[in-house]
Design a protein around this motif. Structure first.
Motif, PDB file in Angstrom:
ATOM      1  N   VAL A 166       0.822  -1.211   0.000  1.00 26.04           N
ATOM      2  CA  VAL A 166       0.000   0.000   0.000  1.00 26.04           C
ATOM      3  C   VAL A 166       0.855   1.260   0.000  1.00 26.04           C
ATOM      4  N   LYS A 235      -9.217  -7.640  13.807  1.00 25.40           N
ATOM      5  CA  LYS A 235      -9.949  -6.399  13.604  1.00 25.40           C
ATOM      6  C   LYS A 235     -10.200  -5.680  14.931  1.00 25.40           C
ATOM      7  N   TYR A 257     -16.415  -0.002   5.121  1.00 25.13           N
ATOM      8  CA  TYR A 257     -15.472   0.155   6.226  1.00 25.13           C
ATOM      9  C   TYR A 257     -15.825  -0.702   7.446  1.00 25.13           C
ATOM     10  N   THR A 275     -12.827  -3.151  11.978  1.00 25.56           N
ATOM     11  CA  THR A 275     -11.941  -2.774  10.874  1.00 25.56           C
ATOM     12  C   THR A 275     -10.502  -3.175  11.138  1.00 25.56           C
ATOM     13  N   GLU A 276      -9.798  -3.525  10.059  1.00 27.07           N
ATOM     14  CA  GLU A 276      -8.364  -3.780  10.119  1.00 27.07           C
ATOM     15  C   GLU A 276      -7.572  -2.512   9.806  1.00 27.07           C
ATOM     16  N   TRP A 277      -8.286  -1.443   9.408  1.00 27.23           N
ATOM     17  CA  TRP A 277      -7.629  -0.235   8.911  1.00 27.23           C
ATOM     18  C   TRP A 277      -7.700   0.898   9.931  1.00 27.23           C
ATOM     19  N   ASN A 279      -5.583   2.400  11.701  1.00 28.29           N
ATOM     20  CA  ASN A 279      -4.512   3.397  11.741  1.00 28.29           C
ATOM     21  C   ASN A 279      -4.397   4.231  10.478  1.00 28.29           C
ATOM     22  N   ASP A 280      -5.086   3.821   9.409  1.00 26.35           N
ATOM     23  CA  ASP A 280      -4.912   4.559   8.161  1.00 26.35           C
ATOM     24  C   ASP A 280      -6.220   4.746   7.399  1.00 26.35           C
ATOM     25  N   GLY A 281      -6.699   3.674   6.772  1.00 28.05           N
ATOM     26  CA  GLY A 281      -7.880   3.804   5.918  1.00 28.05           C
ATOM     27  C   GLY A 281      -9.105   4.326   6.644  1.00 28.05           C
ATOM     28  N   PHE A 282      -9.384   3.784   7.826  1.00 30.73           N
ATOM     29  CA  PHE A 282     -10.607   4.179   8.547  1.00 30.73           C
ATOM     30  C   PHE A 282     -10.561   5.640   8.994  1.00 30.73           C
ATOM     31  N   TRP A 285     -11.017   7.985   6.069  1.00 33.25           N
ATOM     32  CA  TRP A 285     -12.428   8.062   5.661  1.00 33.25           C
ATOM     33  C   TRP A 285     -13.213   8.938   6.627  1.00 33.25           C
TER      34      TRP A 285
END
Length: 317
Positions: A166, A235, A257, A275-277, A279-282, A285
């Motif tokens: 990523v 998650k 998400y 969520t697994e995200w 630290n970044d994706g979540f 968003w």
């Protein structure tokens, strides 16, 4: 002919179809499928044998058609033909591009054995069915990736992949593939990574090179769902309190998400995610509607959101 014999005829015909489509069929599985006793399945199999169908196997183990035995082409019902048309439309939108041509060829073979009236049915109705995808298909660096992956699963041989992460770091991994799955508009590989000595997910569109090897792997990894459940254990639960007036703008993205619960309260709508995200994706968003949302938990999400907002402010001052 009474209802009992009609049901028996339908069931025996369906059992024959099962025998044509699988190498071995267990009596217990058939009994569960048709909601009858195992003894009834034994009698149905005997009926097929008396009709001259060469069935190999014994009660309590499994049944199969004698190798080399061929049956006349299968005749499809109108409802089955309509389901083929719908499935074809879905495959055109959601199948991986490396599978599309193979599915198209398979459908041409199915169409070739249809009755003339059914071919007319397809021609008349297929233009009346449409599937609209909200997200564009990601472009793969390579073609024919999924078939190579599936071949490695069937042959139980390792793959070597050149993979872009990523953050655009390119690494070379040797993997032993468990399976493939489709989630959030992307295809993924679930595999054991010999570099990390653990199971990892790899997004197919980020594979830059893929090479089949002759190196076998002897480990039995089981079913892909076993590892999807394991990944779910990693998650993090996040809870937000969101103003009701913004909810209509989150209809699609909240599922993407990881929404698992939505509760309307006097203060707003409480949304719970896994969520697994975290630290970044979540949090990125969340930035898009942060003025209408309050982070309830975890504290780490609140901290990460503040970090992003400070960076954005500094960059645009």
């Amino acid at each position: 002919m009474n209802d009992h014999y009609l049901k028996k005829l339908d069931r025996v015909t369906a059992i024959l179809t099962q025998l044509q489509s699988k190498p071995v069929v267990r009596a217990q599985d058939l009994a569960e499928k048709f909601d009858v006793s195992i003894r009834t399945i034994y009698r149905d199999v005997k009926t097929l044998e008396n009709a001259g169908i060469p069935i190999v196997g014994e009660a309590g183990t499994g049944y199969s058609l004698m190798d080399g035995y061929k049956l006349p082409p299968v005749m499809f019902t109108k409802e089955e033909v309509l389901s083929f048309i719908t499935a074809e439309k879905l495959m055109q939108k959601f199948s991986h591009q490396s599978l599309g041509n193979h599915y198209q060829t398979a459908m041409e073979k199915v169409r070739s054995v249809l009755r003339y009236s059914d071919k007319n049915l397809i021609q008349n109705i297929e233009k009346q069915i449409a599937v609209f995808n909200l997200h564009a298909h990601p472009e793969d660096s390579l073609k024919n990736v999924i078939p190579i992956i599936l071949e490695s699963i069937e042959e139980k041989t390792q793959l070597i992949i050149e993979y872009k992460t990523v953050d655009s770091t390119i690494t070379t991994r040797t993997i032993e593939t468990v399976g493939v799955f489709f989630e959030f508009n992307f295809w993924y590989i679930m595999a054991f990574c010999t570099l990390r000595k653990d199971f990892r997910q790899f997004r197919v569109d980020r594979i830059l090179q893929i090479t089949k090897t002759q190196t076998p792997f002897l480990q039995e990894y089981g079913q892909i769902n076993d590892y999807r459940k394991r990944s779910n254990e990693n998650k993090v639960t996040a809870k937000l309190l969101v103003d009701k007036k913004i909810m209509s703008h989150l209809v699609n993205s909240k599922r993407y998400y990881g929404l698992i619960e939505e509760v309307e309260t006097d203060r707003g709508v409480e949304l719970t995610f896994e969520t697994e995200w975290i630290n970044d994706g979540f949090p990125r968003w969340l930035v898009t509607f942060a003025d209408y949302a309050t982070v309830l938990e975890p504290d780490s999400l609140r901290t990460r959101l503040n970090e992003l907002l400070i960076k954005m402010t500094e960059r645009h001052q």
